[in-house]
Design a protein around this motif. Structure first.
Motif, mmCIF file in Angstrom:
data_model
loop_
_atom_site.group_PDB
_atom_site.id
_atom_site.type_symbol
_atom_site.label_atom_id
_atom_site.label_comp_id
_atom_site.label_asym_id
_atom_site.label_seq_id
_atom_site.Cartn_x
_atom_site.Cartn_y
_atom_site.Cartn_z
ATOM 1 N N GLU A 234 52.975 -29.517 -46.483
ATOM 2 C CA GLU A 234 52.544 -30.910 -46.423
ATOM 3 C C GLU A 234 52.392 -31.368 -44.980
ATOM 4 O O GLU A 234 51.414 -32.045 -44.621
ATOM 5 C CB GLU A 234 53.561 -31.792 -47.154
ATOM 6 C CG GLU A 234 53.068 -33.217 -47.387
ATOM 7 C CD GLU A 234 53.993 -33.974 -48.326
ATOM 8 O OE1 GLU A 234 53.538 -34.379 -49.402
ATOM 9 O OE2 GLU A 234 55.172 -34.131 -47.970
ATOM 10 N N LEU A 235 53.332 -30.967 -44.110
ATOM 11 C CA LEU A 235 53.247 -31.328 -42.701
ATOM 12 C C LEU A 235 52.062 -30.640 -42.037
ATOM 13 O O LEU A 235 51.390 -31.228 -41.186
ATOM 14 C CB LEU A 235 54.552 -30.949 -42.002
ATOM 15 C CG LEU A 235 54.681 -31.329 -40.529
ATOM 16 C CD1 LEU A 235 54.553 -32.841 -40.348
ATOM 17 C CD2 LEU A 235 56.007 -30.845 -39.958
ATOM 18 N N GLY A 259 59.791 -41.967 -37.446
ATOM 19 C CA GLY A 259 58.625 -41.283 -37.999
ATOM 20 C C GLY A 259 57.802 -40.563 -36.958
ATOM 21 O O GLY A 259 56.564 -40.619 -36.972
ATOM 22 N N THR A 260 58.477 -39.846 -36.025
ATOM 23 C CA THR A 260 57.767 -39.112 -34.978
ATOM 24 C C THR A 260 58.335 -37.695 -34.875
ATOM 25 O O THR A 260 59.445 -37.411 -35.321
ATOM 26 C CB THR A 260 57.908 -39.794 -33.606
ATOM 27 O OG1 THR A 260 59.294 -39.866 -33.251
ATOM 28 C CG2 THR A 260 57.303 -41.183 -33.633
ATOM 29 N N ALA A 261 57.539 -36.815 -34.269
ATOM 30 C CA ALA A 261 57.959 -35.436 -34.017
ATOM 31 C C ALA A 261 57.487 -35.031 -32.634
ATOM 32 O O ALA A 261 56.347 -35.310 -32.243
ATOM 33 C CB ALA A 261 57.377 -34.490 -35.074
ATOM 34 N N PRO A 292 53.360 -39.205 -41.153
ATOM 35 C CA PRO A 292 53.096 -40.118 -42.274
ATOM 36 C C PRO A 292 54.355 -40.294 -43.123
ATOM 37 O O PRO A 292 55.277 -39.476 -43.097
ATOM 38 C CB PRO A 292 51.983 -39.416 -43.050
ATOM 39 C CG PRO A 292 52.053 -37.990 -42.649
ATOM 40 C CD PRO A 292 52.589 -37.950 -41.265
ATOM 41 N N THR A 293 54.379 -41.363 -43.885
ATOM 42 C CA THR A 293 55.573 -41.702 -44.666
ATOM 43 C C THR A 293 55.928 -40.609 -45.662
ATOM 44 O O THR A 293 57.100 -40.257 -45.819
ATOM 45 C CB THR A 293 55.336 -43.029 -45.413
ATOM 46 O OG1 THR A 293 54.962 -44.032 -44.467
ATOM 47 C CG2 THR A 293 56.598 -43.472 -46.132
ATOM 48 N N ARG A 294 54.934 -40.023 -46.303
ATOM 49 C CA ARG A 294 55.235 -38.997 -47.311
ATOM 50 C C ARG A 294 55.829 -37.758 -46.668
ATOM 51 O O ARG A 294 56.670 -37.078 -47.265
ATOM 52 C CB ARG A 294 53.992 -38.663 -48.117
ATOM 53 C CG ARG A 294 52.840 -38.075 -47.333
ATOM 54 C CD ARG A 294 51.633 -37.827 -48.227
ATOM 55 N NE ARG A 294 51.981 -36.942 -49.345
ATOM 56 C CZ ARG A 294 51.171 -36.708 -50.358
ATOM 57 N NH1 ARG A 294 49.982 -37.320 -50.414
ATOM 58 N NH2 ARG A 294 51.521 -35.875 -51.326
#
Length: 435
Positions: A234-235, A259-261, A292-294
């Protein structure tokens, strides 16, 4: 009384620094003079010709080059000897191990057999161009005797040539390796110029790829649901991260609350070190991306699953901080991930693609959604926006066609409206008064 015109040509007095020219006993003419040598020293050289004029012209050319600051070449060995020196003493310190391995294979497989016997100082652009043209039309199965080493020969060894030719991309790669080696020879003042730069191989067409469509991407994610690496796939589809960047990701790199990488490293397998962590491919590849949130929800669920795996493994668990690991906590081998991905495609009923095509799919889907090219460039970590624009040019052309079709439909509807409102017997509208 002897006049200057009566003086023999071999005894004419030349100006200081012009060198000497005289005729040898074998009737050849020899010219000698001092020129610049590597290390800011001077060296006496000798050139020969069938006439005095020819020998003098050769010496004058070398002295002129010396006066421009170009030292005389000092390398007397073959190209093969210099390529070996370059690989073992120069390239090994500036290239990644896998890249150095590819360079070594290219040198041993193509450059040394084809040009290795040439003297480094005698190599010309014509030699390189002739060799590349021959390489372009030669069957590699016959040349390298690939079929002869098979248990059951099926082409060249039994007289049925398979015409296994090198691709334009491979030829360009071979040429670039030679250019890099000769460029270093110029920097070390072994040769005056890089003759490989004068040879044009042409720009090969970019490799064609078929990214996933929106429906295919949904189909893949549906098949991956419930898989222990569901968060990875998904990522990959949502961020376009490379395989090594995904496998090198650590929990310290993630900020799930924000929500960051942070993409700082990549995981690769090398022939000597096994699975090792290296810096990102380029400086531009080191970046921070938004999740993203998911994906945030999937990563949180994956973290919980990893804690259960850790409890199950007990003392066999090898903690290394990686986000995606084996059930025993070890880093995932890139080859094993490819096998898992291929099995997932088969389960989803999709055509076979490379794992790297997920990265292309991300960029293509973003472009089709109208996302700016510069945003995609930052997300993918490309060094220059020109790379993004070149790789995904086919998508931009399709978007242009859609835009043109939209305009065409709008213009067509405008004509239809005029026809509908004008009627059959109504007079044409009066032109507006211009003041």
């Amino acid at each position: 009384m002897t006049t200057p015109g009566d003086t023999p040509a071999s005894r004419r007095v030349r100006a200081n620094g012009d060198g000497t020219v005289y005729q040898r006993k074998d009737s050849r003419w020899e010219a000698a003079g001092y020129v610049l040598a590597p290390g800011n020293t001077r060296k006496r050289i000798r050139v020969y010709g069938t006439t005095r004029k020819e020998a003098l012209a050769k010496l004058t050319e070398k002295i002129a080059a010396s006066n421009r600051g170009l030292p005389i070449p000092s390398a007397q060995g073959s190209l093969a000897a210099y390529l070996t020196y370059w690989l073992e003493n120069v390239a090994v310190h500036h290239l990644r191990e896998n890249t150095h391995t590819r360079y070594t294979a290219c040198v041993n497989r193509y450059l040394v057999p084809g040009l290795g016997k040439k003297k480094l100082t005698k190599l010309t652009a014509k030699d390189i161009r002739t060799w590349l043209n021959q390489l372009r039309t030669t069957c590699q199965c016959c040349t390298r005797r690939i079929d002869a080493r098979r248990d059951q020969p099926r082409c060249c060894a039994i007289g049925q040539c398979c015409s296994k030719l090198l691709s334009p991309l491979t030829l360009t790669y071979i040429h670039s390796v030679l250019k890099s080696a000769l460029e270093h020879a110029v920097r070390e003042e072994e040769i005056p110029r890089n003759v490989a730069r004068n040879v044009r191989t042409g720009t090969p067409r970019p490799r064609r790829f078929e990214p996933l469509t929106t429906d295919e991407a949904r189909q893949l994610l549906t098949a991956a649901y419930g898989h222990r690496l569901h968060a990875l796939f998904e990522l990959a589809l949502h961020s376009g991260l490379r395989k090594g960047e995904l496998l090198g990701l650590r929990w310290d790199d993630l900020d799930l609350n924000a929500g960051t990488a942070a993409i700082r490293r990549t995981l690769q397998r090398t022939s000597t070190g096994g699975l090792i962590t290296l810096p990102t491919k380029t400086r531009a590849s080191e970046r921070r991306i938004a999740l993203p949130t998911r994906c945030v929800h999937s990563l949180k669920h994956h973290h919980e699953q990893q804690q259960r795996d850790r409890h199950t493994a007990g003392t066999e668990w090898q903690h290394n901080g990686h986000v995606f690991t084996t059930p025993q906590g070890r880093p995932i081998d890139p080859t094993n991930l490819t096998r898992t991905f291929t099995a997932l495609l088969h389960k989803a009923g999709l055509r076979r693609i490379r794992f790297h095509d997920l990265r292309h799919s991300t960029a293509t889907l973003l472009l089709e959604q109208g996302v700016e090219l510069v945003v995609i460039k930052e997300l993918l970590g490309h060094a220059h926006i020109g790379v993004t624009a070149t790789v995904y040019a086919h998508v931009r052309l399709r978007l242009q066609r859609d835009a043109i079709d939209t305009l065409s439909n709008a213009l067509g509807s405008l004509e239809n409206d005029k026809t509908t409102h004008s009627g059959g017997d109504e007079p044409p509208p009066c032109p507006a008064l211009v003041r």
